[in-house]
Write a protein that holds these residues in place. Structure first.
Motif, PDB file in Angstrom:
ATOM      1  N   ARG A  60      51.054 -71.474 -35.964  1.00  0.00           N
ATOM      2  CA  ARG A  60      51.581 -72.492 -35.041  1.00  0.00           C
ATOM      3  C   ARG A  60      52.936 -72.081 -34.489  1.00  0.00           C
ATOM      4  NH1 ARG A  60      54.966 -76.881 -35.328  1.00  0.00           N
ATOM      5  NH2 ARG A  60      55.332 -76.607 -37.567  1.00  0.00           N
ATOM      6  N   ASP A  74      47.815 -64.242 -24.445  1.00  0.00           N
ATOM      7  CA  ASP A  74      47.115 -64.954 -23.390  1.00  0.00           C
ATOM      8  C   ASP A  74      45.654 -65.204 -23.750  1.00  0.00           C
ATOM      9  OD1 ASP A  74      46.835 -66.086 -20.787  1.00  0.00           O
ATOM     10  OD2 ASP A  74      46.038 -64.186 -20.032  1.00  0.00           O
ATOM     11  N   ARG A  81      46.933 -76.579 -30.216  1.00  0.00           N
ATOM     12  CA  ARG A  81      46.909 -76.513 -28.749  1.00  0.00           C
ATOM     13  C   ARG A  81      48.263 -76.168 -28.165  1.00  0.00           C
ATOM     14  NH1 ARG A  81      43.979 -81.541 -26.007  1.00  0.00           N
ATOM     15  NH2 ARG A  81      44.413 -80.179 -24.227  1.00  0.00           N
ATOM     16  N   ASP A  82      49.329 -76.493 -28.874  1.00  0.00           N
ATOM     17  CA  ASP A  82      50.678 -76.284 -28.344  1.00  0.00           C
ATOM     18  C   ASP A  82      51.520 -75.444 -29.298  1.00  0.00           C
ATOM     19  OD1 ASP A  82      50.666 -78.209 -30.288  1.00  0.00           O
ATOM     20  OD2 ASP A  82      52.226 -79.448 -29.340  1.00  0.00           O
ATOM     21  N   GLU A  84      54.276 -72.921 -30.859  1.00  0.00           N
ATOM     22  CA  GLU A  84      55.652 -72.556 -30.530  1.00  0.00           C
ATOM     23  C   GLU A  84      55.725 -71.033 -30.525  1.00  0.00           C
ATOM     24  OE1 GLU A  84      59.621 -72.128 -33.088  1.00  0.00           O
ATOM     25  OE2 GLU A  84      58.825 -74.180 -33.067  1.00  0.00           O
ATOM     26  N   ILE A  85      55.949 -70.441 -29.352  1.00  0.00           N
ATOM     27  CA  ILE A  85      55.911 -68.988 -29.194  1.00  0.00           C
ATOM     28  C   ILE A  85      57.301 -68.465 -28.845  1.00  0.00           C
ATOM     29  CG2 ILE A  85      54.970 -67.075 -27.846  1.00  0.00           C
ATOM     30  CD1 ILE A  85      52.441 -68.702 -27.483  1.00  0.00           C
ATOM     31  N   LEU A 102      52.579 -66.424 -19.894  1.00  0.00           N
ATOM     32  CA  LEU A 102      52.377 -67.421 -20.949  1.00  0.00           C
ATOM     33  C   LEU A 102      53.113 -68.719 -20.660  1.00  0.00           C
ATOM     34  CD1 LEU A 102      52.939 -64.906 -23.872  1.00  0.00           C
ATOM     35  CD2 LEU A 102      50.727 -65.834 -23.147  1.00  0.00           C
ATOM     36  N   ARG A 104      52.395 -71.514 -19.698  1.00  0.00           N
ATOM     37  CA  ARG A 104      51.802 -72.780 -20.169  1.00  0.00           C
ATOM     38  C   ARG A 104      52.263 -73.142 -21.570  1.00  0.00           C
ATOM     39  NH1 ARG A 104      48.169 -68.679 -20.587  1.00  0.00           N
ATOM     40  NH2 ARG A 104      46.772 -68.505 -22.412  1.00  0.00           N
ATOM     41  N   TYR A 105      52.752 -72.143 -22.327  1.00  0.00           N
ATOM     42  CA  TYR A 105      53.247 -72.375 -23.677  1.00  0.00           C
ATOM     43  C   TYR A 105      54.770 -72.543 -23.719  1.00  0.00           C
ATOM     44  CZ  TYR A 105      48.672 -70.690 -25.293  1.00  0.00           C
ATOM     45  OH  TYR A 105      47.327 -70.523 -25.529  1.00  0.00           O
ATOM     46  N   PRO A 107      57.293 -70.281 -23.639  1.00  0.00           N
ATOM     47  CA  PRO A 107      57.839 -69.448 -24.715  1.00  0.00           C
ATOM     48  C   PRO A 107      59.354 -69.266 -24.602  1.00  0.00           C
ATOM     49  CG  PRO A 107      56.832 -68.066 -23.049  1.00  0.00           C
ATOM     50  CD  PRO A 107      56.505 -69.484 -22.681  1.00  0.00           C
TER      51      PRO A 107
END
Length: 231
Positions: A60, A74, A81-82, A84-85, A102, A104-105, A107
């Motif tokens: 996660r 990717d 779903r979410d 932490e990157i 990326l 959408r995340y 980062p």
């Protein structure tokens, strides 16, 4: 945007040369050339095999050291779903390209040298990836092992470090593979002279109690786990 990290003049010249190769133009052809052609047909470890590591082991809260173009993050399946990157790279262009891919995340990005202590909280991450990075670092396993040490510091109890690297010793190579490996050495893109599975395993065991190293073609796939946690 130069892509050169602050303080890059203090780097080993081999590292400086290797990381400056990754301009946005080069990164635009990296996936089809390096991942789909070289990894599949020359190093004989297709990218789907590496994506499989991410599918199984990315957590996660994930830290990617040397994300390249963001190809693997990717495509992988995170456990939430979410996720932490966090992305860390010496090259600003790699951070820009991968973070955009990326987006959408959302980062976080940090420009840093993975052979030095990382500007990140200790014990925070569930997983750390070092994918297709170690063969670009000069100095042999003793030097490269500093990256493992700093990654271990960032992991929570029971967290995992995983990744891949192209080896130069102790793996099967045909004539074409040897020729193109030598060319990568000549260009300074690879610094893996003498890198072998045993040396990789030995370095990982200095920092992790659980270590697994397997080879596919001339690529080592490694996964480790820190002490503690629920795993």
């Amino acid at each position: 945007m130069s892509g050169v990290a602050p303080g890059a003049d203090d780097l080993d010249p081999r590292t400086q040369r290797a990381q400056q190769v990754y301009t946005e133009r080069i990164l635009s052809i990296y996936d089809p050339l390096v991942l789909r052609v070289f990894c599949t047909f020359i190093w004989r470890c297709p990218p789907r095999t590496m994506v499989g590591l991410y599918d199984r082991l990315a957590g996660r809260r994930h830290l990617d050291l040397g994300p390249g173009t963001g190809f693997f993050l990717d495509r992988c399946r995170f456990p939430v779903r979410d996720p932490e990157i966090t992305l860390v790279d010496l090259n600003e262009n790699c951070l820009t390209v991968s973070a955009r891919r990326l987006s959408r995340y959302r980062p976080a990005t940090h420009q840093a040298n993975i052979l030095q202590p990382l500007p990140l909280p200790a014990g925070h991450f569930d997983s750390v990836a070092l994918n297709l990075v170690m063969h670009t670092i000069p100095g042999g396993w003793e030097t490269k092992g500093q990256a493992f040490r700093h990654a271990a510091t960032c992991l929570r109890p029971g967290g995992t470090l995983f990744g891949t690297t192209v080896l130069e010793r102790g793996v099967p190579m045909n004539r074409l593979t040897r020729k193109l490996m030598a060319e990568q050495h000549r260009r300074g893109n690879f610094q893996n002279q003498g890198d072998d599975p045993a040396g990789l395993t030995e370095q990982l065991k200095k920092y992790f109690p659980v270590v697994k190293v397997v080879t596919v073609g001339c690529v080592a796939l490694f996964e480790t786990r820190t002490d503690g946690g629920d795993q």
